[in-house]
Design a protein around this motif. Structure first.
Motif, PDB file in Angstrom:
ATOM      1  N   PRO A   1     -94.614 109.701 -47.946  1.00 20.91           N
ATOM      2  CA  PRO A   1     -93.239 109.326 -47.599  1.00 20.91           C
ATOM      3  C   PRO A   1     -92.376 110.480 -47.083  1.00 20.91           C
ATOM      4  CG  PRO A   1     -93.365 109.613 -49.960  1.00 20.91           C
ATOM      5  CD  PRO A   1     -94.748 109.909 -49.403  1.00 20.91           C
TER       6      PRO A   1
ATOM      7  N   ARG B   1     -91.537 111.526 -44.146  1.00 24.25           N
ATOM      8  CA  ARG B   1     -90.564 111.192 -43.099  1.00 24.25           C
ATOM      9  C   ARG B   1     -89.372 110.412 -43.662  1.00 24.25           C
ATOM     10  NH1 ARG B   1     -93.882 109.597 -37.552  1.00 24.25           N
ATOM     11  NH2 ARG B   1     -94.661 111.707 -37.114  1.00 24.25           N
ATOM     12  N   ILE B   2     -89.635 109.545 -44.616  1.00 26.29           N
ATOM     13  CA  ILE B   2     -88.543 108.763 -45.217  1.00 26.29           C
ATOM     14  C   ILE B   2     -87.588 109.671 -45.982  1.00 26.29           C
ATOM     15  CG2 ILE B   2     -88.045 107.011 -46.983  1.00 26.29           C
ATOM     16  CD1 ILE B   2     -90.645 105.617 -46.099  1.00 26.29           C
TER      17      ILE B   2
ATOM     18  N   GLU C   1     -85.573 111.741 -43.628  1.00 30.51           N
ATOM     19  CA  GLU C   1     -84.474 110.957 -43.066  1.00 30.51           C
ATOM     20  C   GLU C   1     -83.306 110.876 -44.048  1.00 30.51           C
ATOM     21  OE1 GLU C   1     -81.878 108.997 -40.918  1.00 30.51           O
ATOM     22  OE2 GLU C   1     -83.703 109.960 -40.139  1.00 30.51           O
TER      23      GLU C   1
ATOM     24  N   GLU D   1     -96.252 103.295 -47.898  1.00 31.79           N
ATOM     25  CA  GLU D   1     -95.208 102.319 -47.575  1.00 31.79           C
ATOM     26  C   GLU D   1     -95.516 100.940 -48.138  1.00 31.79           C
ATOM     27  OE1 GLU D   1     -93.454 102.141 -43.645  1.00 31.79           O
ATOM     28  OE2 GLU D   1     -94.275 104.138 -43.225  1.00 31.79           O
TER      29      GLU D   1
ATOM     30  N   THR E   1     -91.087 103.595 -49.788  1.00 35.43           N
ATOM     31  CA  THR E   1     -90.201 102.941 -48.832  1.00 35.43           C
ATOM     32  C   THR E   1     -88.787 103.480 -48.954  1.00 35.43           C
ATOM     33  OG1 THR E   1     -89.652 101.182 -50.395  1.00 35.43           O
ATOM     34  CG2 THR E   1     -91.572 100.821 -48.977  1.00 35.43           C
ATOM     35  N   LYS E   2     -87.944 103.107 -48.002  1.00 39.70           N
ATOM     36  CA  LYS E   2     -86.574 103.586 -47.983  1.00 39.70           C
ATOM     37  C   LYS E   2     -85.812 103.165 -49.227  1.00 39.70           C
ATOM     38  CE  LYS E   2     -83.010 104.228 -44.491  1.00 39.70           C
ATOM     39  NZ  LYS E   2     -82.572 103.863 -43.122  1.00 39.70           N
TER      40      LYS E   2
ATOM     41  N   TRP F   1     -88.218 104.850 -52.913  1.00 44.27           N
ATOM     42  CA  TRP F   1     -88.794 106.182 -53.105  1.00 44.27           C
ATOM     43  C   TRP F   1     -88.213 106.907 -54.330  1.00 44.27           C
ATOM     44  CZ3 TRP F   1     -85.606 110.386 -53.072  1.00 44.27           C
ATOM     45  CH2 TRP F   1     -84.387 110.305 -52.397  1.00 44.27           C
TER      46      TRP F   1
END
Length: 483
Positions: free
Chosen positions: A36, A38-39, A42, A177, A182-183, A186
């Motif tokens: 995760p 990249r999540i 972000e 994911e 997940t957004k 996490w």
């Protein structure tokens, strides 16, 4: 000499399994930040945007992510400094329970990072968790080594690494994911280490303290005898093992300071061995693969996260292989095979990565080589580097030796986690040549300096180094030692 053969008892098994719940948590927080990434990056970026009305630059984001990953290892480096004080003041078992408080606190802090909208809270949580890591990886080995009989000592010490590798795999799965990476989930994913942490509080308080600590540090012979009886189950084994401990205590110092540790002649060779074996283990590339494998694969494979999961499966498989072979092949042989294999695989990875743009079909070979590095690491250097110091030093020097082990291990992890991304950008494929050189240096030191410790009592091993003048001898077992 005391009889070294002993059977497995329920109390011994529960004690060891209760202790290795700590490395399970460490493994979980090593593996769960990979997929995760990249999540979470972000989340960093959106937090920064909300404060500054502009996005972070890619360079700043890479540095912040590297810091977030490596801060755990820096915290562990700091935590290592407390190993001796905790172990000698509160005992081996109680120290593990005290350190576990840090894990509970860290999980709660990391869970709060999303709700607070602060990436600094997440970094703080990983720093606190790092303090736990630095303490527990050494305290665990002290406890496991001192409660285990000689014939099971290496195998049980390897369970620490089995638990760590299992935690890494569980963390990798949790980070996908399709599960919790997940957004929206996490932050909850980061808090799941509370489960083994709280379980440890339900199990370990009912397990006996280290008999060696009770007898040799506290002078409590009756308590040591009671603890040994619970662990061994037979009175005859207890009496012979107690006699061995008394013999060892008769010609060792009751207390060793850090200054004594560094100046004592018989410790010089073991210190050199511990330093170079641990540096070789941590700077030979394995940790770069574990921390950044998804990013390494992403440029070449669509399903990079699932290849990373394959790394986790290979990792667990070969820790189990090491567990079954540790008391058969011995520490020295497994280290030599591991370091040589890692060196060869890193050299081949340099070649493959250099020509990959010309021959894209070599992608599968690159993945195979990554799996080979992981398997070679877990076959020997991974588990053995964490416990070899506990076997090479006597009772007074053991806590400081394990603190040194923890500092070198976590220091190496920290440096590699922080520097690998920029090194990969600067050196490209040639970064693996650095790992090759480190692995081959560790192979040479192991070949020239490390005696076999399999099936030998602590006192027997320490006897080789007492009064050491650095004169190599070749004993009947066929390895170099010092007298």
């Amino acid at each position: 000499m005391a009889s070294t053969e002993s059977h497995l008892t329920a109390t011994l098994l529960v004690s060891v399994l209760g202790a290795v719940l700590g490395p399970l948590q460490i493994g979980y927080h090593t593996g769960n930040v990979n997929a995760p990434a990249r999540i979470i990056e972000e989340f960093f970026n959106s937090t920064w945007r909300a404060r500054r009305n502009q996005s972070m630059s890619d360079h700043s984001l890479t540095l912040l992510w590297s810091l977030s990953v490596s801060i755990k290892d820096f915290g562990a480096l700091l935590g290592s400094l407390g190993v001796k004080h905790l172990a000698d003041s509160y005992g081996r078992r109680n120290s593990i329970l005290i350190a576990n408080c840090l894990s509970v606190a860290a999980a709660c802090i990391m869970f709060a990072s999303k709700a607070s909208g602060s990436f600094e809270v997440l970094i703080l949580g990983r720093l606190v968790f790092g303090l736990f890591c630095g303490l527990v990886m050494s305290l665990n080995q002290l406890y496991i080594q001192e409660v285990s009989p000689t014939n099971l000592r290496g195998a049980f010490a390897t369970l620490n690494q089995v638990s760590l590798a299992s935690g890494i795999l569980i963390g990798m799965v949790a980070g996908l994911e399709t599960t919790l990476g997940t957004k929206s989930n996490w932050a909850m994913m980061l808090s799941l280490s509370l489960i083994p942490a709280l379980t440890q509080y339900l199990v370990l308080p009912f397990c006996p303290e280290s008999p060696r600590y009770l007898l040799m540090n506290q002078g409590e012979e009756r308590k040591a005898e009671t603890a040994l009886l619970r662990l061994r189950g037979h009175a005859d084994k207890v009496s012979s093992e107690l006699e061995e401990m008394k013999d060892e205590a008769a010609h060792t110092l009751t207390r060793v300071t850090v200054r004594d540790f560094l100046r004592k002649r018989s410790y010089r060779q073991p210190i050199l061995i511990v330093l170079l074996v641990n540096l070789g283990s941590q700077l030979s590339g394995f940790n770069a693969i574990i921390n950044y494998s998804t990013k390494m694969f992403q440029a070449k494979f669509d399903e990079a996260k699932y290849l990373t999961l394959g790394v986790g499966v290979v990792n667990v498989t070969f820790t189990l292989v090491a567990f079954f072979f540790m008391e058969r092949a011995g520490r020295r042989k497994l280290l030599l095979i591991g370091f040589l294999s890692i060196g060869v695989c890193n050299f081949l990875m340099t070649i493959v990565d250099s020509v990959l743009h010309l021959v894209p079909e070599l992608q599968s070979l690159q993945v195979l080589l990554v799996f080979c590095v992981v398997s070679a690491y877990e076959l020997g250097p991974g588990p053995i580097s964490w416990f070899i110091a506990a076997e090479l030093f006597d009772q007074p020097g053991r806590p400081i030796a394990m603190a040194l082990t923890s500092m070198v291990n976590w220091g190496g992890k920290f440096v590699l986690a922080l520097l690998f991304p920029p090194l990969l950008k600067i050196c490209g494929a040639y970064v693996y040549l650095i790992f090759t050189a480190v692995a081959l240096l560790a192979f040479a030191i192991t070949w020239l300096r490390l005696p076999e410790t399999k099936g030998r009592t602590f006192d027997d091993i320490a006897e080789e180094f007492r009064g050491a003048e650095g004169i190599p001898l070749h004993n009947s077992s066929g390895f170099n030692t010092f007298a």
